[in-house]
Design a protein around this motif. Structure first.
Motif, PDB file in Angstrom:
ATOM      1  N   VAL A  75       4.412   6.919   1.990  1.00 39.95           N
ATOM      2  CA  VAL A  75       4.005   8.293   2.319  1.00 39.95           C
ATOM      3  C   VAL A  75       3.487   8.335   3.755  1.00 39.95           C
ATOM      4  O   VAL A  75       2.628   7.530   4.121  1.00 39.95           O
ATOM      5  N   GLN A  76       4.016   9.272   4.543  1.00 37.12           N
ATOM      6  CA  GLN A  76       3.560   9.440   5.930  1.00 37.12           C
ATOM      7  C   GLN A  76       2.580  10.617   6.001  1.00 37.12           C
ATOM      8  O   GLN A  76       2.697  11.564   5.210  1.00 37.12           O
ATOM      9  N   PRO A  77       1.643  10.571   6.957  1.00 35.32           N
ATOM     10  CA  PRO A  77       0.688  11.683   7.097  1.00 35.32           C
ATOM     11  C   PRO A  77       1.417  13.020   7.254  1.00 35.32           C
ATOM     12  O   PRO A  77       2.424  13.102   7.954  1.00 35.32           O
TER      13      PRO A  77
ATOM     14  N   GLY B  70       0.822  -1.223   0.000  1.00 33.01           N
ATOM     15  CA  GLY B  70       0.000   0.000   0.000  1.00 33.01           C
ATOM     16  C   GLY B  70       0.850   1.264   0.000  1.00 33.01           C
ATOM     17  O   GLY B  70       2.047   1.234   0.307  1.00 33.01           O
ATOM     18  N   LEU B  71       0.206   2.390  -0.343  1.00 26.32           N
ATOM     19  CA  LEU B  71       0.938   3.663  -0.433  1.00 26.32           C
ATOM     20  C   LEU B  71       1.432   4.130   0.942  1.00 26.32           C
ATOM     21  O   LEU B  71       2.408   4.879   1.040  1.00 26.32           O
ATOM     22  N   GLU B  72       0.768   3.648   2.005  1.00 27.83           N
ATOM     23  CA  GLU B  72       1.194   4.061   3.368  1.00 27.83           C
ATOM     24  C   GLU B  72       2.623   3.656   3.684  1.00 27.83           C
ATOM     25  O   GLU B  72       3.257   4.220   4.570  1.00 27.83           O
ATOM     26  N   LYS B  73       3.139   2.690   2.924  1.00 26.90           N
ATOM     27  CA  LYS B  73       4.544   2.286   3.141  1.00 26.90           C
ATOM     28  C   LYS B  73       5.515   3.364   2.631  1.00 26.90           C
ATOM     29  O   LYS B  73       6.692   3.378   2.975  1.00 26.90           O
TER      30      LYS B  73
ATOM     31  N   GLU C 131      -5.221   8.658  -3.645  1.00 26.07           N
ATOM     32  CA  GLU C 131      -4.492   7.706  -2.775  1.00 26.07           C
ATOM     33  C   GLU C 131      -3.594   8.458  -1.795  1.00 26.07           C
ATOM     34  O   GLU C 131      -3.514   8.123  -0.619  1.00 26.07           O
TER      35      GLU C 131
ATOM     36  N   ARG D 158      -5.670   9.940   0.826  1.00 24.10           N
ATOM     37  CA  ARG D 158      -6.211   8.896   1.725  1.00 24.10           C
ATOM     38  C   ARG D 158      -5.212   8.542   2.827  1.00 24.10           C
ATOM     39  O   ARG D 158      -5.604   8.318   3.964  1.00 24.10           O
ATOM     40  N   VAL D 159      -3.911   8.559   2.478  1.00 26.46           N
ATOM     41  CA  VAL D 159      -2.924   8.198   3.511  1.00 26.46           C
ATOM     42  C   VAL D 159      -2.408   9.438   4.266  1.00 26.46           C
ATOM     43  O   VAL D 159      -1.475   9.344   5.042  1.00 26.46           O
ATOM     44  N   GLY D 160      -3.016  10.601   3.991  1.00 26.39           N
ATOM     45  CA  GLY D 160      -2.692  11.803   4.779  1.00 26.39           C
ATOM     46  C   GLY D 160      -1.618  12.698   4.183  1.00 26.39           C
ATOM     47  O   GLY D 160      -1.174  13.653   4.831  1.00 26.39           O
ATOM     48  N   GLY D 161      -1.185  12.424   2.945  1.00 28.02           N
ATOM     49  CA  GLY D 161      -0.175  13.276   2.297  1.00 28.02           C
ATOM     50  C   GLY D 161      -0.809  14.500   1.638  1.00 28.02           C
ATOM     51  O   GLY D 161      -2.020  14.559   1.443  1.00 28.02           O
TER      52      GLY D 161
END
Ligand code: SF4
Ligand code: SF4
Length: 384
Positions: A36-38, A31-34, A71, A74-77
């Motif tokens: 990009v951090q919020p 997933g993109l959360e790996k 996306e 969604r991950v907070g970027g």
């Protein structure tokens, strides 16, 4: 670096199709959360070569950009859409390209920002690079994370343009012409592009290969449906897979050949692909132009600078200007790094003693009035 490449079918640019293909590809990497951090400022390096609508297949399609923007959010970027296209780098020229390419609409619909900062910044090169510093756009230098969003296209100079070549647009405006002038030989330019990729270091590359461009790319070719989205943390691996997919050998594209020589690519290409078999998706009739640039290598031999000059005169490709298509806009004349063009009554004329065969004139011509002529002897030698 992880050399895996997700190759996921995406039949067309319908929102559901693109969103699903992107989600599937990103899942292959956790997933993109790996990546990009919020709260991070996430710069999306799209391909906006010149003012052209999405259906011309010159620019990264807005449906792909929109899916990536959503996306990232969604991950907070905080997404920032960026490119430094060919020609002048001004707020007005950027706004015009954002409008025509459909990316202004993406920004309106999603709340993503469009970069209008045209400042430059000197950035130290990465450890493995062969140069010390790069002049990069301020937006690139200040981003927390960069995601590369190229379009798969053929290219008159490098034969193929994708992940690595797209990063040339991290260099602001006419500074690109300066680099062309300093690096007139294809291998020097390709080496420079690898150094640039190592310095910009995008965390991910997401390639739009749903509708690619074949023939006289990157702007005067023909749209070609391929139906894929490719994703990888490695720009080099992604290019190796895409190059094989369109029926070229790695050694036929200077950036992939040199990436292998510099050990920036270590896995076998079949071992890189996830989600499909490269053999099943490879296309045998994708039209790619013959080599166009001035190269140190000819028929497997390394040429001395003297021989190179001589060979270039007899065998070198050159730009030809078609009066019946030319609108006399002067874009090619203003963008020519070698100042080799003069606009006369019907069309530009080229001084071949100055021309460095970068083919920026062909790339940026809005009327497809420039063709790359390859002398018969050079075509015959390549074939035999
Ligand atoms: S060749 Fe193309 S870019 Fe050059 S003046 Fe004519 S239309 Fe403009
Ligand atoms: S004439 Fe065209 S190919 Fe030659 S240096 Fe100028 S832009 Fe490059």
């Amino acid at each position: 670096m992880d050399e895996k490449v997700a190759l996921v079918p995406c039949a067309n640019y319908n929102k559901d199709k693109v969103d699903n293909a992107l989600a599937k590809a990103l899942d292959c990497f956790g997933g993109l959360e790996k990546f990009v951090q919020p709260g991070q400022r996430v710069l999306l390096k799209v391909n906006l070569l010149t003012k052209r609508p999405p259906e011309d297949a010159v620019t990264t399609h807005p449906a792909v950009v929109k899916a990536v923007v959503q996306e990232v959010m969604r991950v907070g970027g905080q997404p920032l859409i960026y490119d430094s296209p060919g020609g002048p780098f001004t707020e007005a020229s950027l706004q015009g390209i954002y409008d025509i390419s459909g990316l202004a609409q993406v920004a309106t619909e999603t709340g993503a920002k469009l970069n209008l900062d045209v400042a430059a910044s000197s950035v130290p090169a990465a450890e493995k690079a062969r140069v010390r510093n790069f002049t990069l756009s301020q937006a690139i230098a200040t981003a927390d994370v960069i995601i590369n969003l190229p379009k798969l296209k053929s290219h008159g100079l490098t034969r193929y343009t994708g992940a690595v070549k797209n990063l040339f647009g991290c260099i602001p405006g006419l500074q690109k012409a300066e680099y062309h002038l300093q690096l007139p030989v294809l291998e020097q330019f390709a080496d420079f592009l690898l150094d640039l990729a190592l310095t910009v270091k995008p965390v991910l590359t997401i390639m739009d290969a749903v509708v690619a461009m074949e023939g006289e790319g990157p702007s005067a070719g023909t749209p070609r449906h391929l139906g894929y989205i490719l994703v990888s943390p490695s720009v080099f691996a992604l290019d190796a897979v895409a190059v094989n997919m369109i029926g070229l050998k790695e050694t036929e594209v200077p950036t992939t050949r040199l990436a292998r020589e510099r050990c920036l690519l270590t896995s076998m290409v079949d071992d890189m692909v996830m989600g499909a078999s490269l053999r099943e998706v490879a296309i045998s009739d994708f039209v790619v132009p013959p080599p166009g640039g001035t190269s140190f290598r000819l028929l497997g031999h390394r040429l001395s600078p003297k021989l190179l000059k001589l060979a270039g005169r007899w065998l070198g490709a050159r730009p030809v200007f078609q009066a019946e298509k030319c609108r006399r806009c002067g874009i090619c004349v203003r963008s020519c790094p070698a100042k080799a063009l003069t606009l006369n009554k019907k069309q530009p004329t080229v001084d071949l003693t100055k021309c460095i065969r970068c083919f920026c004139c062909q790339e940026l011509c809005p009327a497809q009035a420039v063709i790359i002529h390859r002398p018969w002897l050079s075509r015959w030698l390549i074939k035999h």
